[in-house]
Design a protein around this motif. Sequence first.
Motif, PDB file in Angstrom:
ATOM      1  N   ASN A   1     -29.070  13.288  10.520  1.00 40.16           N
ATOM      2  CA  ASN A   1     -30.042  12.373   9.896  1.00 40.16           C
ATOM      3  C   ASN A   1     -29.368  11.084   9.439  1.00 40.16           C
ATOM      4  OD1 ASN A   1     -28.611  13.293   7.669  1.00 40.16           O
ATOM      5  ND2 ASN A   1     -30.382  13.268   6.324  1.00 40.16           N
TER       6      ASN A   1
ATOM      7  N   VAL B   1     -30.229   4.658   9.443  1.00 35.87           N
ATOM      8  CA  VAL B   1     -30.698   3.701   8.447  1.00 35.87           C
ATOM      9  C   VAL B   1     -31.566   2.656   9.130  1.00 35.87           C
ATOM     10  CG1 VAL B   1     -29.940   1.936   6.811  1.00 35.87           C
ATOM     11  CG2 VAL B   1     -28.642   4.053   7.034  1.00 35.87           C
TER      12      VAL B   1
ATOM     13  N   PHE C   1     -32.737   5.078   4.284  1.00 39.78           N
ATOM     14  CA  PHE C   1     -31.477   5.703   4.652  1.00 39.78           C
ATOM     15  C   PHE C   1     -31.680   7.201   4.820  1.00 39.78           C
ATOM     16  CE2 PHE C   1     -30.349   7.661   0.579  1.00 39.78           C
ATOM     17  CZ  PHE C   1     -31.057   6.895  -0.343  1.00 39.78           C
ATOM     18  N   ALA C   2     -30.676   7.827   5.412  1.00 40.41           N
ATOM     19  CA  ALA C   2     -30.768   9.265   5.726  1.00 40.41           C
ATOM     20  C   ALA C   2     -32.075   9.574   6.464  1.00 40.41           C
ATOM     21  CB  ALA C   2     -30.632  10.109   4.459  1.00 40.41           C
TER      22      ALA C   2
ATOM     23  N   GLN D   1     -35.459   3.432   0.193  1.00 33.92           N
ATOM     24  CA  GLN D   1     -34.615   2.750  -0.781  1.00 33.92           C
ATOM     25  C   GLN D   1     -35.487   2.306  -1.963  1.00 33.92           C
ATOM     26  OE1 GLN D   1     -31.718   2.441  -1.650  1.00 33.92           O
ATOM     27  NE2 GLN D   1     -31.041   0.394  -2.218  1.00 33.92           N
TER      28      GLN D   1
ATOM     29  N   GLN E   1     -29.559   1.676  12.462  1.00 33.21           N
ATOM     30  CA  GLN E   1     -28.093   1.772  12.464  1.00 33.21           C
ATOM     31  C   GLN E   1     -27.703   3.226  12.270  1.00 33.21           C
ATOM     32  OE1 GLN E   1     -26.024   0.538   8.941  1.00 33.21           O
ATOM     33  NE2 GLN E   1     -24.132   0.021  10.011  1.00 33.21           N
TER      34      GLN E   1
ATOM     35  N   LEU F   1     -24.771   5.851  11.046  1.00 31.60           N
ATOM     36  CA  LEU F   1     -23.537   5.966  10.262  1.00 31.60           C
ATOM     37  C   LEU F   1     -23.002   7.392  10.325  1.00 31.60           C
ATOM     38  CD1 LEU F   1     -25.598   3.809   8.527  1.00 31.60           C
ATOM     39  CD2 LEU F   1     -23.411   3.490   7.405  1.00 31.60           C
TER      40      LEU F   1
ATOM     41  N   TYR G   1     -17.788   6.721  13.403  1.00 34.24           N
ATOM     42  CA  TYR G   1     -17.266   5.422  13.828  1.00 34.24           C
ATOM     43  C   TYR G   1     -17.019   5.437  15.332  1.00 34.24           C
ATOM     44  CZ  TYR G   1     -16.594   4.345   8.916  1.00 34.24           C
ATOM     45  OH  TYR G   1     -16.815   4.095   7.578  1.00 34.24           O
TER      46      TYR G   1
ATOM     47  N   LEU H   1     -19.482   2.421  13.990  1.00 28.68           N
ATOM     48  CA  LEU H   1     -20.872   2.302  13.589  1.00 28.68           C
ATOM     49  C   LEU H   1     -21.596   1.401  14.600  1.00 28.68           C
ATOM     50  CD1 LEU H   1     -20.399   1.718   9.746  1.00 28.68           C
ATOM     51  CD2 LEU H   1     -20.463   3.880  11.030  1.00 28.68           C
TER      52      LEU H   1
ATOM     53  N   PHE I   1     -25.537  -0.531  15.777  1.00 28.47           N
ATOM     54  CA  PHE I   1     -26.898  -0.960  15.484  1.00 28.47           C
ATOM     55  C   PHE I   1     -27.731  -0.893  16.758  1.00 28.47           C
ATOM     56  CE2 PHE I   1     -26.664  -2.788  11.228  1.00 28.47           C
ATOM     57  CZ  PHE I   1     -25.310  -3.088  11.070  1.00 28.47           C
ATOM     58  N   GLY I   2     -29.028  -0.727  16.558  1.00 30.75           N
ATOM     59  CA  GLY I   2     -29.938  -0.892  17.667  1.00 30.75           C
ATOM     60  C   GLY I   2     -30.124  -2.371  17.984  1.00 30.75           C
TER      61      GLY I   2
ATOM     62  N   LEU J   1     -27.384  -7.484  15.419  1.00 25.62           N
ATOM     63  CA  LEU J   1     -26.241  -7.240  14.547  1.00 25.62           C
ATOM     64  C   LEU J   1     -25.166  -6.464  15.298  1.00 25.62           C
ATOM     65  CD1 LEU J   1     -28.393  -6.077  11.523  1.00 25.62           C
ATOM     66  CD2 LEU J   1     -27.146  -8.244  11.648  1.00 25.62           C
TER      67      LEU J   1
ATOM     68  N   TRP K   1     -21.510  -4.444  14.376  1.00 23.68           N
ATOM     69  CA  TRP K   1     -20.531  -3.981  13.392  1.00 23.68           C
ATOM     70  C   TRP K   1     -19.128  -4.259  13.911  1.00 23.68           C
ATOM     71  CZ3 TRP K   1     -16.815  -0.059  13.868  1.00 23.68           C
ATOM     72  CH2 TRP K   1     -16.166   0.280  12.682  1.00 23.68           C
TER      73      TRP K   1
ATOM     74  N   SER L   1     -11.444   1.219  10.087  1.00 24.42           N
ATOM     75  CA  SER L   1     -12.059   1.566  11.365  1.00 24.42           C
ATOM     76  C   SER L   1     -12.496   0.264  12.029  1.00 24.42           C
ATOM     77  CB  SER L   1     -13.273   2.472  11.172  1.00 24.42           C
ATOM     78  OG  SER L   1     -12.930   3.658  10.506  1.00 24.42           O
TER      79      SER L   1
ATOM     80  N   MET M   1     -20.800  -0.526   1.809  1.00 25.95           N
ATOM     81  CA  MET M   1     -21.249   0.805   2.185  1.00 25.95           C
ATOM     82  C   MET M   1     -21.270   1.679   0.945  1.00 25.95           C
ATOM     83  SD  MET M   1     -19.666   3.725   4.694  1.00 25.95           S
ATOM     84  CE  MET M   1     -19.933   2.889   6.237  1.00 25.95           C
TER      85      MET M   1
ATOM     86  N   GLU N   1     -29.086  16.893   1.806  1.00 27.47           N
ATOM     87  CA  GLU N   1     -28.567  17.287   3.114  1.00 27.47           C
ATOM     88  C   GLU N   1     -27.142  16.806   3.346  1.00 27.47           C
ATOM     89  OE1 GLU N   1     -31.320  16.813   6.401  1.00 27.47           O
ATOM     90  OE2 GLU N   1     -32.966  16.503   4.984  1.00 27.47           O
TER      91      GLU N   1
ATOM     92  N   ALA O   1     -24.988  10.786   2.319  1.00 24.49           N
ATOM     93  CA  ALA O   1     -25.677   9.739   3.064  1.00 24.49           C
ATOM     94  C   ALA O   1     -24.917   8.431   2.895  1.00 24.49           C
ATOM     95  CB  ALA O   1     -27.107   9.574   2.566  1.00 24.49           C
ATOM     96  N   ALA O   2     -24.803   7.679   3.975  1.00 24.50           N
ATOM     97  CA  ALA O   2     -24.139   6.386   3.932  1.00 24.50           C
ATOM     98  C   ALA O   2     -25.108   5.301   4.345  1.00 24.50           C
ATOM     99  CB  ALA O   2     -22.929   6.384   4.860  1.00 24.50           C
ATOM    100  N   PHE O   3     -24.991   4.165   3.709  1.00 30.25           N
ATOM    101  CA  PHE O   3     -25.861   3.044   4.053  1.00 30.25           C
ATOM    102  C   PHE O   3     -25.253   1.767   3.471  1.00 30.25           C
ATOM    103  CE2 PHE O   3     -27.370   3.255  -0.282  1.00 30.25           C
ATOM    104  CZ  PHE O   3     -27.431   4.616  -0.559  1.00 30.25           C
TER     105      PHE O   3
END
Lengths: 106, 126
Positions: A30, A33, A48-49, A54, A88, A90, A93, A95, A97-98, B47, B49, B60, B100, B107, B110-112
């Motif tokens: 999951n 983002v 997110f997740a 948010q 995106q 996460l 790595y 990472l 993006f669409g 975008l 990264w 990374s 980040m 679960e 979570a990262a964002f």
Amino acid sequence: IQLTQSPSSLSASVGDRVTITCRASQGIRNSLVWYQQKPGKAPKLLIFAASTLQGGVPSRFSGSGSGTDFTLTISSLQPEDFATYYCQQLNSYPLTFGGGTKVEIK
Amino acid sequence: QVTLKESGPVLVKPTETLTLTCTVSGFSLSNPYMGVSWIRQPPGKALEWLAHISSTDEDSYSPSLKSRVTISKDTSKSQVVLTMTNMDPVDTATYFCARMNLTKGREGTAAFFDYWGQGSWVTVSS
């Protein structure tokens, strides 16, 4: 991990229900983002997740999915929602993006 | 109040090295739940990264740029620095730094990216 967003653009009217999809080239659990970006601005975190909204983001935005297929839904499009949306991952790595989905006024 | 602000040259010549600095406030670069990435966006494009550095200095990189990019940080100065060598006109873009956030949820972690800088426009031209 490649992320494929569809459609790349769409035209919709205020009040419409809008759905954007994001497909990952391999499973990412999951760890997805969604961001909203308006011209000349930095992206803004929406979800997110995969499905957690948010803080401060209107409840008309929702996300779902797990594994490889994800969806961003705007239940009733508002004038301020016309923007470009990016997913995106996460999960790992590098990472990624669409390619973005531009939501335009019909 | 969390802020990130990019700074650096607006114009660089082909083959030169670009150095961008991201100065953060409102959080510490030593916070184990925080890290900073650099992301860029060519005009009219998506975008991309570029690189990430964690609180423990683990880094990374995007595989396509790994040979040209270095990320580092100075925690005492609250700064994260990106260097990119051998700049080319295709590197013309807005460069963003973003925080980040790692949050523990039901679960797992979570990262964002919850906070972004305003972006730094860089043109590569002779």
